[in-house]
Design an enzyme around this catalytic site. Structure first.
Site, mmCIF file in Angstrom:
data_model
loop_
_atom_site.group_PDB
_atom_site.id
_atom_site.type_symbol
_atom_site.label_atom_id
_atom_site.label_comp_id
_atom_site.label_asym_id
_atom_site.label_seq_id
_atom_site.Cartn_x
_atom_site.Cartn_y
_atom_site.Cartn_z
ATOM 1 N N SER A 143 57.896 17.968 54.118
ATOM 2 C CA SER A 143 59.278 18.177 53.660
ATOM 3 C C SER A 143 59.912 16.808 53.488
ATOM 4 O O SER A 143 59.528 15.844 54.176
ATOM 5 C CB SER A 143 60.074 18.960 54.712
ATOM 6 O OG SER A 143 61.474 18.839 54.476
ATOM 7 N N TYR A 156 62.808 19.962 63.476
ATOM 8 C CA TYR A 156 62.090 20.215 62.221
ATOM 9 C C TYR A 156 61.640 18.896 61.592
ATOM 10 O O TYR A 156 60.476 18.757 61.201
ATOM 11 C CB TYR A 156 63.013 20.985 61.275
ATOM 12 C CG TYR A 156 62.392 21.322 59.938
ATOM 13 C CD1 TYR A 156 61.350 22.233 59.841
ATOM 14 C CD2 TYR A 156 62.857 20.738 58.762
ATOM 15 C CE1 TYR A 156 60.787 22.550 58.604
ATOM 16 C CE2 TYR A 156 62.307 21.054 57.528
ATOM 17 C CZ TYR A 156 61.266 21.959 57.453
ATOM 18 O OH TYR A 156 60.714 22.276 56.238
#
Ligand code: NDP
Ligand code: AKB
Length: 266
Positions: A143, A156
């Site tokens: 990501s 995350y």
């Protein structure tokens, strides 16, 4: 409908929704048979029927929770033992968007187990077989939050930073072999991700959100171009080159063996 017996097989984790479901569709269109993994096996079966009708793709469905030993071990075994598998897409992932202290122990553990442990174990399960054949590819979905951390993405971003560093080191290990690893860093993409995340997609400016179809098509274009690292939403590729060069320069500058003058007593 083509002859399924001679097709290569791609394994896609997290194929019951979002980015993984689009990978399954695009890879089937490219002539792969598939092994699709997720907890919601019914959804995988529905997708499987669709891919058979549309592309003649043969699909094995594995309903497995990749945060659990039993599910992970089942997929590892398939990767290690089916010689027709030539591609692994490590896509399954999740993340809670919120402060670390307000994230439940269960969600934190799930994110670490899925984004880090499962991705690592499945990569390691595929590698010996791929290396013994000197062929095969792994696509790891990280990501852009691996490059950036916000007060609501600490956990995350940490897991995706792991995916980036693990994958980049592995790319170095694989240099000179017939096995390749593509690292993909999507930015905000319209999927069910935001349901687990606890933040609605509507909280984002629609202008910064990509469709899962556009994301996967761009990532596969990068794959076809032989890219090691693909940032589907970044228009100016030179920005990545500059960032990475600065990283390498900073690392080289750490190799002095001496405290910097600013830390030495006057
Ligand atoms: N959407 C976004 O904005 C972005 C997403 N990403 C990354 O893309 C990847 C795919 O996410 P996305 O498609 O958006 O999210 P979705 O929530 O739409 O899909 C996630 C997939 O992972 C599967 N999954 C979740 N938990 C488990 C589990 N414990 N065991 C097995 N499979 C599981 C889900 O299936 P099931 O629930 O049936 O198990 C589902 O198929 C993730 O790695 C995510 O971090 C990266 C950047 C941006
Ligand atoms: C904003 C997000 O956390 C998104 N899932 C991403 O990975 O960029």
């Amino acid at each position: 409908m083509s002859n399924s017996a001679s097709k290569p097989i791609a394994v896609v984790t997290g194929a019951s929704a979002g980015i993984g479901a689009v990978y399954a569709d695009r890879l089937a269109a490219r002539g792969y048979d598939l092994v699709l993994v997720a907890r919601r096996a019914e959804r995988l079966k529905t997708l499987s029927a669709k891919l058979l009708r549309a592309y003649g793709a043969k699909v094995e469905v594995i309903g497995a929770d990749l945060t659990k030993e039993e599910g992970l071990a089942r997929v590892e075994k398939v990767l290690a033992t089916n010689p027709a598998i030539t591609l692994l897409v490590n896509n399954a992932g999740n993340g809670t968007l919120g402060s670390t202290i307000n994230t439940s122990d269960e969600n934190a553990a799930s994110t670490i187990a899925l984004n880090i442990t499962a991705l690592t174990r499945l990569t390691r399960a595929a590698l010996p077989a791929f290396l013994s054949r000197n062929a095969g590819a792994i696509i790891n979905i990280a990501s852009v939050m691996a490059l950036h951390s916000l007060p609501i993405t600490s956990l995350y971003s940490g897991t995706k930073g792991y995916v980036v560093n693990f994958s980049r080191g592995l790319q170095e290990e694989l240099a000179g072999t017939g096995v390749r690893l593509q690292l993909v860093l999507p930015a905000a993409t319209a999927t069910e991700f935001y349901e687990f995340a606890g933040m609605p997609l509507s909280a984002f400016d629609p202008a910064v959100v990509m469709t899962a179809e556009d994301m996967v098509d761009a990532a596969l274009a990068g794959f076809d171009q032989g890219e090691a690292i693909t940032l589907p939403s970044v228009h100016d590729r030179a920005l990545w080159e500059t960032y990475d060069a600065a990283r390498a320069t900073l690392f080289a500058a750490t190799q002095t063996g001496e405290p910097a003058p600013r830390y030495q007593a006057a």
